[in-house]
Design a protein around this motif. Structure first.
Motif, mmCIF file in Angstrom:
data_model
loop_
_atom_site.group_PDB
_atom_site.id
_atom_site.type_symbol
_atom_site.label_atom_id
_atom_site.label_comp_id
_atom_site.label_asym_id
_atom_site.label_seq_id
_atom_site.Cartn_x
_atom_site.Cartn_y
_atom_site.Cartn_z
ATOM 1 N N ALA A 162 0.757 -1.266 0.116
ATOM 2 C CA ALA A 162 0.106 0.109 -0.003
ATOM 3 C C ALA A 162 0.782 1.105 -0.019
ATOM 4 O O ALA A 162 0.617 2.119 -0.681
ATOM 5 N N LEU A 163 1.926 1.180 0.617
ATOM 6 C CA LEU A 163 2.903 2.435 0.895
ATOM 7 C C LEU A 163 3.712 2.875 -0.463
ATOM 8 O O LEU A 163 3.465 3.948 -1.050
ATOM 9 N N LEU A 164 3.954 1.698 -1.133
ATOM 10 C CA LEU A 164 4.928 1.923 -2.502
ATOM 11 C C LEU A 164 3.404 2.382 -3.553
ATOM 12 O O LEU A 164 3.938 3.155 -4.469
ATOM 13 N N ALA A 165 2.327 1.473 -3.466
ATOM 14 C CA ALA A 165 1.185 2.173 -4.422
ATOM 15 C C ALA A 165 0.874 3.440 -4.064
ATOM 16 O O ALA A 165 0.467 4.445 -5.404
ATOM 17 N N HIS A 166 0.962 4.012 -3.111
ATOM 18 C CA HIS A 166 0.683 5.527 -2.547
ATOM 19 C C HIS A 166 1.845 6.229 -3.259
ATOM 20 O O HIS A 166 1.428 7.448 -3.921
ATOM 21 N N ALA A 211 -3.671 3.706 -3.954
ATOM 22 C CA ALA A 211 -3.311 2.497 -3.296
ATOM 23 C C ALA A 211 -4.177 1.648 -3.011
ATOM 24 O O ALA A 211 -4.004 0.390 -3.048
ATOM 25 N N ALA A 212 -5.367 2.040 -2.270
ATOM 26 C CA ALA A 212 -6.541 1.054 -2.029
ATOM 27 C C ALA A 212 -7.094 0.274 -3.454
ATOM 28 O O ALA A 212 -7.218 -0.806 -3.213
ATOM 29 N N ALA A 213 -7.171 0.790 -4.395
ATOM 30 C CA ALA A 213 -7.407 0.418 -5.927
ATOM 31 C C ALA A 213 -6.343 -0.530 -6.274
ATOM 32 O O ALA A 213 -6.723 -1.630 -6.754
ATOM 33 N N ALA A 214 -5.097 -0.195 -6.129
ATOM 34 C CA ALA A 214 -3.880 -1.000 -6.578
ATOM 35 C C ALA A 214 -3.784 -2.460 -5.601
ATOM 36 O O ALA A 214 -3.562 -3.429 -6.101
ATOM 37 N N VAL A 215 -4.004 -2.159 -4.626
ATOM 38 C CA VAL A 215 -3.890 -3.449 -3.408
ATOM 39 C C VAL A 215 -5.201 -4.218 -3.304
ATOM 40 O O VAL A 215 -5.317 -5.308 -2.818
ATOM 41 N N GLY A 216 -6.434 -3.478 -3.793
ATOM 42 C CA GLY A 216 -7.595 -3.966 -3.832
ATOM 43 C C GLY A 216 -8.252 -4.262 -2.400
ATOM 44 O O GLY A 216 -9.297 -5.183 -2.039
ATOM 45 N N ASP A 217 -7.812 -3.470 -1.281
ATOM 46 C CA ASP A 217 -8.284 -3.556 -0.025
ATOM 47 C C ASP A 217 -8.066 -2.176 0.699
ATOM 48 O O ASP A 217 -7.146 -1.532 0.836
ATOM 49 N N ARG A 218 -9.438 -1.601 0.937
ATOM 50 C CA ARG A 218 -9.283 -0.213 1.517
ATOM 51 C C ARG A 218 -8.925 -0.354 3.055
ATOM 52 O O ARG A 218 -8.100 0.675 3.433
ATOM 53 N N ARG A 219 -9.313 -1.385 3.769
ATOM 54 C CA ARG A 219 -8.639 -1.534 5.072
ATOM 55 C C ARG A 219 -7.110 -1.734 5.365
ATOM 56 O O ARG A 219 -6.520 -1.183 6.123
ATOM 57 N N THR A 220 -6.731 -2.522 4.330
ATOM 58 C CA THR A 220 -5.211 -2.587 4.310
ATOM 59 C C THR A 220 -4.564 -1.334 4.290
ATOM 60 O O THR A 220 -3.656 -1.147 4.934
ATOM 61 N N THR A 221 -5.073 -0.423 3.292
ATOM 62 C CA THR A 221 -4.343 1.001 3.054
ATOM 63 C C THR A 221 -4.718 1.693 4.272
ATOM 64 O O THR A 221 -3.676 2.582 4.608
ATOM 65 N N ALA A 222 -5.844 1.563 4.902
ATOM 66 C CA ALA A 222 -6.240 2.449 6.181
ATOM 67 C C ALA A 222 -5.187 1.870 7.149
ATOM 68 O O ALA A 222 -4.655 2.613 8.071
ATOM 69 N N ARG A 223 -4.951 0.832 7.493
ATOM 70 C CA ARG A 223 -4.257 0.116 8.403
ATOM 71 C C ARG A 223 -2.837 0.415 8.295
ATOM 72 O O ARG A 223 -2.069 0.921 9.067
ATOM 73 N N ALA A 224 -2.148 0.584 6.906
ATOM 74 C CA ALA A 224 -0.962 1.142 6.733
ATOM 75 C C ALA A 224 -0.792 2.528 7.215
ATOM 76 O O ALA A 224 0.267 2.929 7.703
ATOM 77 N N LEU A 225 -1.665 3.446 6.892
ATOM 78 C CA LEU A 225 -1.721 4.818 7.342
ATOM 79 C C LEU A 225 -1.709 4.986 9.032
ATOM 80 O O LEU A 225 -0.782 5.699 9.504
ATOM 81 N N ALA A 226 -2.638 3.907 9.574
ATOM 82 C CA ALA A 226 -2.669 3.951 11.094
ATOM 83 C C ALA A 226 -1.197 3.625 11.520
ATOM 84 O O ALA A 226 -0.750 4.170 12.746
#
Length: 298
Positions: A162-166, A211-226
């Motif tokens: 998610a970080l790299l996609a961001h 990033a959420a679209a690239a990894v296919g999971d919004r929760r994973t992206t939110a978790r990376a942020l947190a």
């Protein structure tokens, strides 16, 4: 002249109020682009209006007065002298502010490029050994992603993706250019500082969505942020992607809430608003020229 020359200042205030609302109700990608364009247009018109106010002092120069009064007409005083002097002072302040903003932008880019120096041309990801958790999208040809070892060790495999996609989203959509444009606009017109802050937030939100679209999971992206935010707070250092910013909770909530509607009509309304300052400044330019030359409008 008397009204049009001041209107860009009033519209700057209106844009500053409209920017946060636009960021709240319009999808982040189009909102960031529209606000950056609006900020540049408004700042340019405001600076030109100050030039016109300063140029209005020419009406008091004896040769101009004699030329304007040759036909038996008394030249009108377009603006009070104190206003013209204040405009000249404001232009000096603006020049200093813009110069400092440009220098700061160049220093930052040079520092990032030095960290990437010596890497093969096809290297996208550069890992720097550092105890400070950070990540940067370094624009250029090619664009690079610079990540510290502390940041990578703080995230799991899914969060790293998610970080790299961001960061890739920042490079692909030239977010750095939008922030730079808004920063220079705010330097030229301090009333637009809320617009600059909103654009900086929106490009992060846009990259979050990509990033959420690239990894296919919004929760994973939110978790990376947190997780990145918690990592940044421990040593009390600044962190990548503005994770330690107050807006991080808004970004996480937005990811958990789902994609935001586009509301293109609202974005178009803001863009239409941004065309008014240049048009009014152009009209004020014509009025000033007529006043200085002593001609009458047709």
């Amino acid at each position: 002249m008397r009204f049009d020359v001041y209107s860009p200042l009033a519209l700057s205030l209106l844009l500053a109020v409209a920017a946060p609302l636009t960021g709240r109700y319009v999808a982040p990608a189009p909102a960031a682009r529209v606000l950056a364009v609006a900020a540049v247009l408004t700042a340019g018109a405001t600076a030109w209006s100050l030039v016109l106010l300063g140029a209005a002092l020419l009406g008091d120069v004896p040769p101009v007065v004699r030329g304007a009064g040759a036909g038996g007409r008394t030249p009108a005083d377009p603006v009070p002298e104190v206003v013209g002097l204040a405009a000249c002072l404001a232009l000096v302040v603006i020049a200093v502010r813009v110069h400092r903003a440009v220098r700061a932008e160049r220093r930052t880019r040079r520092a990032l490029r030095r960290l990437c120096a010596g890497q093969p041309a096809d290297t996208e990801l550069i890992v720097a050994a550092s105890a400070v958790p950070r990540a940067f999208a370094v624009p250029g040809r090619p664009g690079r992603i610079l990540v510290t070892s502390a940041m990578l060790s703080a995230l799991g495999p899914a969060e790293r993706r998610a970080l790299l996609a961001h960061e890739r989203a920042h490079l692909a959509h030239r977010h750095g250019l939008l922030v730079t444009a808004a920063t220079l606009a705010a330097a030229a017109d301090p009333l637009l500082c809320p617009v600059r802050s909103t654009v900086a937030y929106l490009v992060e939100r846009s990259a979050d969505e990509q990033a959420a679209a690239a990894v296919g999971d919004r929760r994973t992206t939110a978790r990376a942020l947190a997780q990145a935010a918690l990592t940044a707070e421990r040593p009390r250092t600044a962190c990548a992607l503005h994770f330690a910013d107050r807006a991080v909770t808004r970004r996480i909530a937005a990811l958990r809430a789902g994609p935001q509607p586009s509301l293109g009509s609202a974005a178009l309304a803001v863009l239409a608003l941004s065309t008014l300052p240049p048009l009014l400044a152009a009209d004020a330019t014509g009025d000033l020229l007529r006043l200085l030359t002593g001609s009458t409008p047709h």
